[in-house]
Design a protein around this motif. Structure first.
Motif, PDB file in Angstrom:
ATOM      1  N   PRO A 149      -6.110  -2.260  -9.492  1.00  0.00           N
ATOM      2  CA  PRO A 149      -7.632  -2.441  -8.792  1.00  0.00           C
ATOM      3  C   PRO A 149      -7.533  -1.527  -8.248  1.00  0.00           C
ATOM      4  O   PRO A 149      -7.170  -0.824  -7.511  1.00  0.00           O
ATOM      5  N   SER A 150      -8.765  -1.208  -7.278  1.00  0.00           N
ATOM      6  CA  SER A 150      -9.105  -0.243  -6.266  1.00  0.00           C
ATOM      7  C   SER A 150      -8.383  -0.696  -4.681  1.00  0.00           C
ATOM      8  O   SER A 150      -8.893   0.243  -3.936  1.00  0.00           O
ATOM      9  N   THR A 151      -7.766  -1.822  -4.719  1.00  0.00           N
ATOM     10  CA  THR A 151      -7.321  -2.099  -3.677  1.00  0.00           C
ATOM     11  C   THR A 151      -5.737  -2.287  -3.540  1.00  0.00           C
ATOM     12  O   THR A 151      -5.549  -3.220  -4.484  1.00  0.00           O
ATOM     13  N   ASN A 152      -4.734  -1.871  -2.330  1.00  0.00           N
ATOM     14  CA  ASN A 152      -3.063  -1.898  -2.653  1.00  0.00           C
ATOM     15  C   ASN A 152      -2.881  -2.403  -0.506  1.00  0.00           C
ATOM     16  O   ASN A 152      -4.081  -1.908   0.484  1.00  0.00           O
ATOM     17  N   GLN A 153      -2.221  -3.078  -0.717  1.00  0.00           N
ATOM     18  CA  GLN A 153      -1.702  -3.774   0.362  1.00  0.00           C
ATOM     19  C   GLN A 153      -0.510  -3.231   0.478  1.00  0.00           C
ATOM     20  O   GLN A 153       1.014  -3.981   0.419  1.00  0.00           O
ATOM     21  N   ILE A 154       0.108  -2.936   1.956  1.00  0.00           N
ATOM     22  CA  ILE A 154       1.208  -2.531   2.374  1.00  0.00           C
ATOM     23  C   ILE A 154       0.880  -3.695   3.681  1.00  0.00           C
ATOM     24  O   ILE A 154       0.247  -4.191   4.406  1.00  0.00           O
ATOM     25  N   ALA A 155       2.232  -4.073   4.528  1.00  0.00           N
ATOM     26  CA  ALA A 155       2.690  -5.120   5.684  1.00  0.00           C
ATOM     27  C   ALA A 155       3.928  -4.679   6.576  1.00  0.00           C
ATOM     28  O   ALA A 155       4.415  -3.562   6.136  1.00  0.00           O
ATOM     29  N   ILE A 156       3.179  -4.575   7.843  1.00  0.00           N
ATOM     30  CA  ILE A 156       4.094  -4.531   8.915  1.00  0.00           C
ATOM     31  C   ILE A 156       5.068  -6.326   9.742  1.00  0.00           C
ATOM     32  O   ILE A 156       3.554  -6.925   9.888  1.00  0.00           O
TER      33      ILE A 156
END
Length: 173
Positions: A149-156
């Motif tokens: 898909p066109s979005t990826n997520q990372i987190a802090i």
């Protein structure tokens, strides 16, 4: 009168005959276009690319991160911390990041503006400013790219310690 009737009949027949030929030739042109010998291509519209399409999902770039979340642990109030997320394009076409955004203005991501070739690595730097924050904090960074898909997520995430200067020293009771 018979001549007038015959003339009108002839004009009517010619007019309808021309319309039938016109419709028939337009229909044949449409059939020819739809039965052309060009093979069908499995395409996917990609909103991240203007006036372009990505050929097949199998050829799309793939963003593979070394880690999806980073924990800064305990930090002092007002601290500004940074972390670099590394990723690899494990797909078959160049990876283009169009945007990266965080859930608030205290988190600033920086991403590569140039395409990342297949097999190459890229970095996303994330800076978090803890001013005005306290306790447990989590922030999500959303990356928009030409991936499927066109979005990826990372987190802090982090734990901002209590501000001892604002509360004064603790006394034993």
């Amino acid at each position: 009168m018979n001549k007038l009737f015959a003339g009108l009949l002839a004009v009517t027949l010619l007019a309808t005959g021309c319309d039938n030929l016109k419709n028939k030739s337009e229909g044949e042109g449409t059939e020819t276009a739809s039965t052309s010998s060009t093979p069908a291509v499995n395409t996917v519209a990609n909103p991240n690319l203007t006036n372009e399409q990505v050929i097949s999902n199998a050829d799309a770039p793939i963003m593979t991160f070394a880690e999806m979340e980073h924990d800064f642990g305990d930090i002092k109030p007002g601290a500004v911390v940074k972390h670099t997320f590394t990723f690899k394009n494990t797909g078959k076409s160049p990876l283009i990041i169009s945007n990266a955004s965080a859930t608030c203005g205290c988190t600033i991501p920086e991403w590569p503006k140039e395409p990342v070739a297949p097999g190459a690595e890229g970095k996303i730097d994330v800076q978090f400013d803890s001013h005005g924050k306290s306790g447990q904090v989590s922030k999500t960074i959303t990356i928009e790219a030409n991936t499927q898909p066109s979005t990826n997520q990372i987190a802090i995430k982090t734990n901002i310690l209590p501000d001892m200067a604002a509360n004064g020293p603790l006394r034993a009771q």
